[in-house]
Design an enzyme around this catalytic site. Structure first.
Site, PDB file in Angstrom:
ATOM      1  N   GLY A  72      34.447 -11.768  -4.993  1.00  0.00           N
ATOM      2  CA  GLY A  72      34.502 -12.446  -6.799  1.00  0.00           C
ATOM      3  C   GLY A  72      35.185 -12.246  -7.294  1.00  0.00           C
ATOM      4  O   GLY A  72      36.164 -13.312  -8.121  1.00  0.00           O
ATOM      5  N   THR A  73      35.593 -10.959  -7.339  1.00  0.00           N
ATOM      6  CA  THR A  73      36.588 -10.860  -8.367  1.00  0.00           C
ATOM      7  C   THR A  73      38.358 -10.193  -7.438  1.00  0.00           C
ATOM      8  O   THR A  73      38.728 -11.078  -8.658  1.00  0.00           O
ATOM      9  CB  THR A  73      36.533  -8.963  -8.678  1.00  0.00           C
ATOM     10  OG1 THR A  73      35.332  -8.063  -8.529  1.00  0.00           O
ATOM     11  CG2 THR A  73      37.705  -8.106  -8.959  1.00  0.00           C
ATOM     12  N   GLN A 179      27.357 -16.888  -8.247  1.00  0.00           N
ATOM     13  CA  GLN A 179      26.048 -16.715  -7.950  1.00  0.00           C
ATOM     14  C   GLN A 179      24.974 -17.702  -7.819  1.00  0.00           C
ATOM     15  O   GLN A 179      23.638 -18.047  -8.463  1.00  0.00           O
ATOM     16  CB  GLN A 179      25.432 -15.792  -9.401  1.00  0.00           C
ATOM     17  CG  GLN A 179      25.362 -14.206  -9.897  1.00  0.00           C
ATOM     18  CD  GLN A 179      24.702 -13.464  -9.360  1.00  0.00           C
ATOM     19  OE1 GLN A 179      23.852 -14.319  -8.350  1.00  0.00           O
ATOM     20  NE2 GLN A 179      25.130 -12.131  -8.793  1.00  0.00           N
ATOM     21  N   SER A 199      31.149 -14.611  -3.258  1.00  0.00           N
ATOM     22  CA  SER A 199      31.242 -13.479  -2.757  1.00  0.00           C
ATOM     23  C   SER A 199      30.013 -13.643  -1.793  1.00  0.00           C
ATOM     24  O   SER A 199      28.802 -13.790  -2.030  1.00  0.00           O
ATOM     25  CB  SER A 199      30.779 -12.436  -3.578  1.00  0.00           C
ATOM     26  OG  SER A 199      31.048 -11.391  -3.263  1.00  0.00           O
ATOM     27  N   GLY A 200      30.472 -12.892  -0.150  1.00  0.00           N
ATOM     28  CA  GLY A 200      29.505 -13.162   0.562  1.00  0.00           C
ATOM     29  C   GLY A 200      28.067 -12.446   0.378  1.00  0.00           C
ATOM     30  O   GLY A 200      27.143 -12.950   1.420  1.00  0.00           O
ATOM     31  N   HIS A 201      28.934 -11.159   0.451  1.00  0.00           N
ATOM     32  CA  HIS A 201      27.435 -10.221  -0.336  1.00  0.00           C
ATOM     33  C   HIS A 201      25.691 -11.045  -1.317  1.00  0.00           C
ATOM     34  O   HIS A 201      25.208 -10.656  -1.651  1.00  0.00           O
ATOM     35  CB  HIS A 201      27.464  -8.528  -0.583  1.00  0.00           C
ATOM     36  CG  HIS A 201      28.321  -8.055  -1.983  1.00  0.00           C
ATOM     37  ND1 HIS A 201      26.996  -7.965  -2.886  1.00  0.00           N
ATOM     38  CD2 HIS A 201      29.408  -8.945  -2.287  1.00  0.00           C
ATOM     39  CE1 HIS A 201      27.855  -7.809  -3.329  1.00  0.00           C
ATOM     40  NE2 HIS A 201      28.924  -8.485  -3.723  1.00  0.00           N
ATOM     41  N   THR A 237      46.423  -9.920   7.184  1.00  0.00           N
ATOM     42  CA  THR A 237      45.728 -10.275   8.295  1.00  0.00           C
ATOM     43  C   THR A 237      44.072 -10.620   8.320  1.00  0.00           C
ATOM     44  O   THR A 237      42.937  -9.745   7.528  1.00  0.00           O
ATOM     45  CB  THR A 237      45.704  -9.055   9.568  1.00  0.00           C
ATOM     46  OG1 THR A 237      47.214  -8.621   9.821  1.00  0.00           O
ATOM     47  CG2 THR A 237      45.036  -9.391  10.534  1.00  0.00           C
ATOM     48  N   CYS A 325      26.040   1.739 -17.988  1.00  0.00           N
ATOM     49  CA  CYS A 325      25.940   2.963 -18.390  1.00  0.00           C
ATOM     50  C   CYS A 325      27.127   2.734 -18.807  1.00  0.00           C
ATOM     51  O   CYS A 325      28.006   2.847 -17.574  1.00  0.00           O
ATOM     52  CB  CYS A 325      25.582   4.256 -17.479  1.00  0.00           C
ATOM     53  SG  CYS A 325      23.327   3.799 -18.183  1.00  0.00           S
TER      54      CYS A 325
END
Length: 395
Positions: A72-73, A179, A199-201, A237, A325
């Protein structure tokens, strides 16, 4: 007793079927898909299959609109930076006050180099100020970047409407759908969305793989410059095992959309109702808006979110902060601040995020544990004068 994982907006467990899909490309099918010999055949076929699977998940019209990347980033950076590069004379960007740091940090960096960034506020429900958005649109705007669903609260933006307004003003439109993908239906071909990142994760694939949808006809300046992979739009690649994994995860996510909309939502709502009925002085952030089915953000009065998360972890529950934080000091979440969460609860934001793997038994155990954790922390906290009680407020 097994730990309860309620931090799926941070990352998800890789589905066993996704692992099975990627393993052959870590072993026997190790070839480079750009090669001209037989070892390239299976990897190339896997990349093509995955491109179609991701296209179906996001509702795109053509396979070649899908560009694989690292997540995503990278997708947000590529979309926004590219839009500025291909739009000479346009030096303005529009985004919202509640975007992910992948977008807001980039926009801050761009503003220091002469780009004017319009940051559109939201109301207490997390809904965008549409009048401010309309006022910011002009022929000087290169790109609008608005998230489809908020990572902290789950609040859904009306991206189809926002994209149509951007198109009318002559601006490109990118949406961070990290999301939203796999949680609610996406159908970009029926909208004016030009670019969309996933994003895959966040949908049971590994970390480090994602995709950027780029509508046919939209010019894109590659931000990773190298070979001619991805039709010259992203050099390097191809990470074939991860691409195969993302494709399988997209296929599974599409199959589970109804389960997300019914079963996962029902679990989330039961969890929410139990928290508000058993813990006084908590605010459900975004509850008056449309939300993705899995996300629950609770702002507790009289406690610090970091303490809540640490004690929950000791009790076997994984959740996350609605805050970050930074530089050694505890800063309230920019999302909760933008939504005008009262000072009495601003530091007490905690996000719980479910997945299709979350069970009713896990939610029942969490319901039993969380009230005691909050009560313990409130008993330990020094008395605070002048802080109004919130009761069972919702926002």
């Amino acid at each position: 007793m097994a730990a309860i994982y309620l931090d799926n907006n941070a990352t998800t467990r890789v589905d066993a079927r996704v692992i099975d899909a990627m393993l052959p490309f870590l072993k026997e099918h190790f070839g480079n898909p750009s090669s001209m010999h037989a070892f390239a055949a299976a990897p190339l076929a896997a990349v093509r299959l995955a491109r179609g699977q991701v296209r179906e998940l996001v509702g795109a019209a053509h396979d070649d609109e899908i560009v694989f990347n690292s997540g995503g980033t990278e997708g947000a950076n590529a979309a926004i930076r590219s839009a500025l590069e291909v739009s000479p004379g346009k030096t303005e960007v529009i985004t919202s006050a509640v975007e992910h740091p992948a977008v807001l940090t980039l926009c801050n960096a761009l503003s220091s180099s002469g780009v004017r960034v319009h940051v559109i506020p939201v109301d207490k429900r997390g809904q965008l100020d549409m009048a401010a958005y309309q006022a910011a649109l002009s022929d000087r705007v290169a790109v609008v970047s608005m998230m489809w669903a908020n990572n902290e609260t789950g609040v859904v933006f009306p991206v189809a409407e926002l994209a149509a307004k951007a198109k009318a003003a002559g601006a490109l439109f990118h949406t961070d759908a990290v999301q939203a993908a796999g949680k609610i239906p996406l159908n970009v071909k029926s909208t004016s969305i030009d670019m969309l990142s996933i994003s895959g994760h966040k949908l049971h694939a590994p970390k480090g793989i994602g995709a950027l949808y780029v509508r046919r006809g939209v010019r894109i300046a590659p931000q990773v410059i190298g070979g001619r992979q991805e039709r010259g739009r992203r050099g390097g690649t191809e990470n074939v095992p991860a691409i195969a994994a993302l494709g399988k995860a997209a296929e599974l996510a599409l199959q589970h959309l109804e389960y997300e909309a019914t079963s996962v939502r029902a679990l989330r709502d039961r969890f929410q109702d139990a928290i508000t009925s058993s813990i006084p002085g908590c605010l459900i952030v975004g509850s008056e808006s449309e939300r993705v089915p899995n996300t629950l953000n609770v702002a507790f009065t009289g406690v610090v979110g970091e303490d809540v998360v640490l004690l929950l972890d000791r009790a076997g529950i994984a959740a996350s902060l609605g805050s970050a934080c930074a530089a050694g000091s505890f800063e309230p979440s920019h999302v909760l601040r933008a939504m005008q969460v009262p000072e009495s609860a601003l530091h007490g934001g905690v996000r719980f995020s479910l997945s299709r793997e979350t069970t009713a038994e896990e939610i029942d155990r969490a319901i039993d544990i969380i009230p005691g954790v909050i009560a313990k922390l409130r008993d330990m906290a020094p008395p605070t004068e002048g802080v109004p009680a919130m009761g069972d407020a919702h926002a």
